[in-house]
Design a protein around this motif. Structure first.
Motif, PDB file in Angstrom:
ATOM      1  N   ALA A   3       0.907  -1.059   0.032  1.00 37.26           N
ATOM      2  CA  ALA A   3       0.017   0.117  -0.081  1.00 37.26           C
ATOM      3  C   ALA A   3       0.828   1.169   0.116  1.00 37.26           C
ATOM      4  CB  ALA A   3      -0.952   0.206   1.207  1.00 37.26           C
ATOM      5  N   SER A   4       0.602   2.307  -0.734  1.00 32.00           N
ATOM      6  CA  SER A   4       1.184   3.464  -0.652  1.00 32.00           C
ATOM      7  C   SER A   4       0.578   4.343   0.344  1.00 32.00           C
ATOM      8  CB  SER A   4       0.932   4.230  -2.047  1.00 32.00           C
ATOM      9  OG  SER A   4       1.620   3.497  -3.111  1.00 32.00           O
ATOM     10  N   VAL A   5       1.441   5.060   1.055  1.00 36.28           N
ATOM     11  CA  VAL A   5       1.053   5.844   2.352  1.00 36.28           C
ATOM     12  C   VAL A   5       1.628   7.341   2.149  1.00 36.28           C
ATOM     13  CG1 VAL A   5       1.020   6.068   4.873  1.00 36.28           C
ATOM     14  CG2 VAL A   5       1.204   3.750   3.795  1.00 36.28           C
ATOM     15  N   HIS A   6       0.566   8.285   2.352  1.00 36.77           N
ATOM     16  CA  HIS A   6       0.876   9.440   2.322  1.00 36.77           C
ATOM     17  C   HIS A   6       0.415  10.174   3.566  1.00 36.77           C
ATOM     18  CE1 HIS A   6       0.474  13.874   1.367  1.00 36.77           C
ATOM     19  NE2 HIS A   6       1.450  13.715   0.709  1.00 36.77           N
ATOM     20  N   ALA A  22       5.521   6.892   1.823  1.00 36.22           N
ATOM     21  CA  ALA A  22       6.174   5.540   1.900  1.00 36.22           C
ATOM     22  C   ALA A  22       5.504   4.404   1.173  1.00 36.22           C
ATOM     23  CB  ALA A  22       6.513   5.057   3.305  1.00 36.22           C
ATOM     24  N   VAL A  23       6.000   3.104   0.754  1.00 34.32           N
ATOM     25  CA  VAL A  23       5.292   2.050   0.431  1.00 34.32           C
ATOM     26  C   VAL A  23       5.268   1.128   1.446  1.00 34.32           C
ATOM     27  CG1 VAL A  23       5.138   0.254  -1.402  1.00 34.32           C
ATOM     28  CG2 VAL A  23       5.566   2.551  -1.881  1.00 34.32           C
ATOM     29  N   GLN A  60       2.023  -6.131   7.557  1.00 33.03           N
ATOM     30  CA  GLN A  60       3.210  -6.245   8.300  1.00 33.03           C
ATOM     31  C   GLN A  60       3.131  -4.632   8.981  1.00 33.03           C
ATOM     32  OE1 GLN A  60       6.709  -7.389   6.513  1.00 33.03           O
ATOM     33  NE2 GLN A  60       5.521  -8.817   5.151  1.00 33.03           N
ATOM     34  N   LEU A  61       3.804  -4.802  10.124  1.00 27.82           N
ATOM     35  CA  LEU A  61       3.847  -3.503  11.035  1.00 27.82           C
ATOM     36  C   LEU A  61       5.040  -2.776  10.425  1.00 27.82           C
ATOM     37  CD1 LEU A  61       2.515  -2.205  13.666  1.00 27.82           C
ATOM     38  CD2 LEU A  61       4.388  -3.218  14.820  1.00 27.82           C
ATOM     39  N   THR A  62       4.754  -1.214   9.960  1.00 21.70           N
ATOM     40  CA  THR A  62       5.866  -0.560   9.639  1.00 21.70           C
ATOM     41  C   THR A  62       6.042   0.548  10.368  1.00 21.70           C
ATOM     42  OG1 THR A  62       5.603  -1.703   7.307  1.00 21.70           O
ATOM     43  CG2 THR A  62       6.901   0.571   7.576  1.00 21.70           C
ATOM     44  N   ARG A  63       7.197   1.032  10.938  1.00 22.62           N
ATOM     45  CA  ARG A  63       7.511   2.095  11.455  1.00 22.62           C
ATOM     46  C   ARG A  63       7.838   3.185  10.438  1.00 22.62           C
ATOM     47  NH1 ARG A  63       8.145   3.905  17.096  1.00 22.62           N
ATOM     48  NH2 ARG A  63       7.993   1.747  17.533  1.00 22.62           N
ATOM     49  N   LEU A  64       7.092   4.423  10.636  1.00 22.68           N
ATOM     50  CA  LEU A  64       7.530   5.425   9.799  1.00 22.68           C
ATOM     51  C   LEU A  64       7.824   6.885  10.815  1.00 22.68           C
ATOM     52  CD1 LEU A  64       4.369   5.257   7.297  1.00 22.68           C
ATOM     53  CD2 LEU A  64       6.685   4.380   6.945  1.00 22.68           C
ATOM     54  N   THR A  65       8.750   7.438  10.130  1.00 21.73           N
ATOM     55  CA  THR A  65       9.341   8.797  10.766  1.00 21.73           C
ATOM     56  C   THR A  65       8.699   9.788  10.094  1.00 21.73           C
ATOM     57  OG1 THR A  65      11.593   7.739  11.511  1.00 21.73           O
ATOM     58  CG2 THR A  65      11.363  10.040  11.418  1.00 21.73           C
ATOM     59  N   LEU A 115      -4.289   6.176   2.253  1.00 19.07           N
ATOM     60  CA  LEU A 115      -3.846   4.972   1.687  1.00 19.07           C
ATOM     61  C   LEU A 115      -4.180   4.525   0.678  1.00 19.07           C
ATOM     62  CD1 LEU A 115      -4.504   3.312   5.104  1.00 19.07           C
ATOM     63  CD2 LEU A 115      -2.327   3.314   4.153  1.00 19.07           C
ATOM     64  N   THR A 116      -3.602   4.016  -0.589  1.00 23.85           N
ATOM     65  CA  THR A 116      -3.892   3.614  -1.680  1.00 23.85           C
ATOM     66  C   THR A 116      -3.396   2.201  -1.799  1.00 23.85           C
ATOM     67  OG1 THR A 116      -3.851   5.686  -2.523  1.00 23.85           O
ATOM     68  CG2 THR A 116      -3.878   3.923  -4.193  1.00 23.85           C
TER      69      THR A 116
END
Length: 612
Positions: A230-233, A244-245, A250-255, A274-275
């Motif tokens: 998924a693409s995240v903005h 990010a993609v 799955q758990l992903t940490r974004l800064t 979310l796309t």
């Protein structure tokens, strides 16, 4: 299980008490706002409105007996029915709809809440079943659709309230026994929104967002009906914070590029787009941390975003005279939240009820902390053991173990399993709301079992929030709070090691206002003749007991309660929300004094989240 005699069951009251919000809600399609603001698509088809209904003794397709206004339960006046569903009876719903154009996609049917068990049919084919009255559920109805013409939607509902071990909160069918005034009219069937949405063939099902304010990051866990990315903005006030993609499931940490903390004073919200393939969903989150730590004096306190927090709140049952657990309108929800904030409180304890999703959305955007109860269940309550003895003996019975399932009315293993399913469902459903800072799995021993183990399970599922393991009494020694309910005796407080001290129920002062009562009963812990006397007593409670306890470790106070409900007249407002029963200015001033006292004894500036 033996049935209680029918003559002892609750009766629909003769009272016509109603709020102005109930009067506004009577329309062909009530409550048309988007039901899930934290997971929003453009597609939205509201199915609230008039449905056919019948109450029968079997599950066969009935002869329809009239119309019911969904999402109001048949026991409510707004439903147009005013009938109680009794044990052994089935509540049937029916309506038709024309299928929207879904192209090559899917059509999802959403129920935000149906109490307690139901089976759904579309065009006389079973779509699925659901058990549990408080959590939402969804069916993909695409295979059952008639795309050209009318579709026939039908539900069969069973709800036996205290005669099944399911979660039921304050609902009670029987109107006899000790403390019957603190239990309310049962309600059945559809009591939250029903709606549909079109989605692509591959679509997102939910997204968990867990913030970490200290390091300016957010953990994201998107889920879908297919694997992929998924693409995240993420943006804040129109400025890009992160792109990010991320992998599905799955758990992903974004800064984040900027750190804007969420608090009651500054309820800053980040927007998330979310796309996933052709699917697009809008979400949001607040950047905040909550924990129990030692203050400068070495006393365990609640901390919000790294600063000590004094939580001053009210207990909220979330009931309305014309619609019981269902808010009559979005404006009604807003009125309660804004009333709480106008009195200087910064927290609301949502009592043994999972509220409408828009309630938490408004708390998120307006800045009101929430302590969220799990609705209680199990067998008929052992009132001598679960109410009288704790109030009479206090600390002498506080640590009584909860492994005795019979004593706590949790003998049924299926009921215990259903409790866990409902608890986990509630946490998954509400887990991304920044306003919620605490889970409360058990209240006053009602249906309590294995609390220490369940507390650990909650912490594993959601380590980002506090847990009040056993609210009030029957403390098993776990969780983040040492929780006290105190209505009758002088409050005694001392530091409790690594747990913060919380007075999670107190007060309950009754002032009956003639013309604004639903019943002749005047239940409350102390009774006063007018607004002035009730306010004086409220302020005296703070002056003589609560303020002196803050330096000794008191970190949270929750007053009982926001509004009157049925025979309980101990609200800050009447049940119809027409009369304030305490002086708002004096309450707000007392909350400011508490915040100042707390700041002084913790050697900080006025703490984050304090009433100002």
């Amino acid at each position: 299980m033996a049935r209680t005699a029918k003559k002892q069951w609750k009766q629909i009251p003769e009272s016509t008490l109603s709020s102005r919000f109930g009067e506004q809600a009577v329309q062909p399609v009530p409550r048309t706002e988007y039901p899930r603001p934290q997971f929003r698509r453009q597609s939205f088809f509201c199915l609230n409105g008039w449905w056919d209904y019948a109450i029968t003794r079997d599950t066969d397709v009935p002869a329809w007996q009239g119309e019911i206004l969904v999402p109001f339960s048949p026991e409510t006046s707004l439903s147009g029915v005013r009938k109680i569903l009794h044990p052994g009876e089935y509540l049937h719903y029916h309506r038709t709809f024309a299928a929207p154009d879904i192209g090559g996609g899917r059509l999802l049917l959403h129920f935000e809440g149906v109490d307690q068990e139901c089976q759904v049919f579309l065009n006389e084919k079973s779509v699925g079943r659901h058990k549990g009255g408080y959590c939402r559920f969804t069916f993909d109805i695409t295979p059952y659709l008639i795309k050209d013409g009318e579709n026939d939607l039908r539900l069969v509902v069973r709800d036996e309230t205290e005669f099944l071990p399911h979660a039921r909160g304050k609902q009670r069918l029987t109107d006899v026994g000790p403390l019957s005034e603190i239990f309310y009219m049962p309600q059945s069937g559809i009591w939250k929104d029903v709606w549909m949405e079109c989605v692509p063939e591959n679509y997102l099902t939910d997204c968990r967002l867990t913030p970490c304010q200290a390091d300016g990051t957010v953990e994201i866990l998107p889920r879908s009906n297919r694997y992929g990315n998924a693409s995240v903005h993420i943006s804040f006030e129109g400025r890009t914070m992160c792109e990010a993609v991320v992998p599905i499931g799955q758990l992903t940490r974004l800064t984040l590029a900027e750190n804007h903390p969420w608090s009651p004073e500054t309820p800053a919200l980040y927007d998330v787009a979310l796309t996933f393939g052709e699917d697009h969903v809008e979400c949001y989150f607040g950047l905040r941390d909550v924990a129990v730590k030692k203050d400068a004096q070495g006393v365990a306190r609640i901390f919000l975003n790294g600063k000590p927090l004094f939580a001053s709140g009210v207990l909220d049952q979330g009931y309305w005279p014309e619609s019981l657990m269902t808010p009559p309108s979005d404006e009604a929800l807003l009125y309660d939240i804004q009333s709480v904030k106008s009195m200087g409180f910064n927290l609301i304890r949502k009592h043994v009820k999972v509220e409408d999703e828009r309630f938490y959305y408004h708390c998120d955007r307006l800045g009101l902390l929430v302590a969220q109860d799990m609705p209680n269940g199990g067998g008929a309550y052992n009132m001598v053991f679960q109410a009288y003895l704790p109030n009479a003996l206090g600390r002498l019975i506080r640590r009584f173990p909860d492994r005795n399932y019979k004593l706590y009315r949790r003998e049924n293993p299926v009921g215990r399993a259903q409790y866990r399913a409902d608890l986990y469902g509630m946490i998954r459903q509400l887990g991304s709301h920044p306003s919620i800072i605490m889970w409360v799995p058990f209240n006053e021993g009602w249906g309590q079992f294995d609390a220490r183990k369940i507390c650990t399970e909650i912490k594993t599922l959601d380590p980002s929030r506090l847990v009040n393991e056993a609210c009030g009494w029957f403390d098993q020694g776990g969780g983040d709070l040492y929780s006290i309910h105190n209505y009758f005796r002088k409050l005694r407080v001392s530091p409790q090691g690594t747990r913060a001290v919380a007075l999670t129920e107190c007060g309950g002062y009754a002032y009956p206002v003639e013309g604004h009562k639903a019943e002749e009963k005047d239940f409350g812990y102390r009774k006063y003749p007018d607004l002035s006397a009730t306010t004086d007593s409220y302020c005296e409670l703070w002056e003589t007991q609560l303020l002196p306890a803050i330096p000794k470790g008191l970190s949270m106070v929750i007053y009982t309660q926001l509004t009157d409900v049925e025979g309980e007249v101990n609200g800050l407002m009447t049940w119809d929300r027409a009369v304030d029963k305490l002086d708002k200015e004096r309450i707000s001033a007392m909350n400011r004094r508490a915040a100042q006292q707390f700041a002084s004894c913790t050697q900080t500036a006025v703490p984050a989240g304090a009433a100002v």
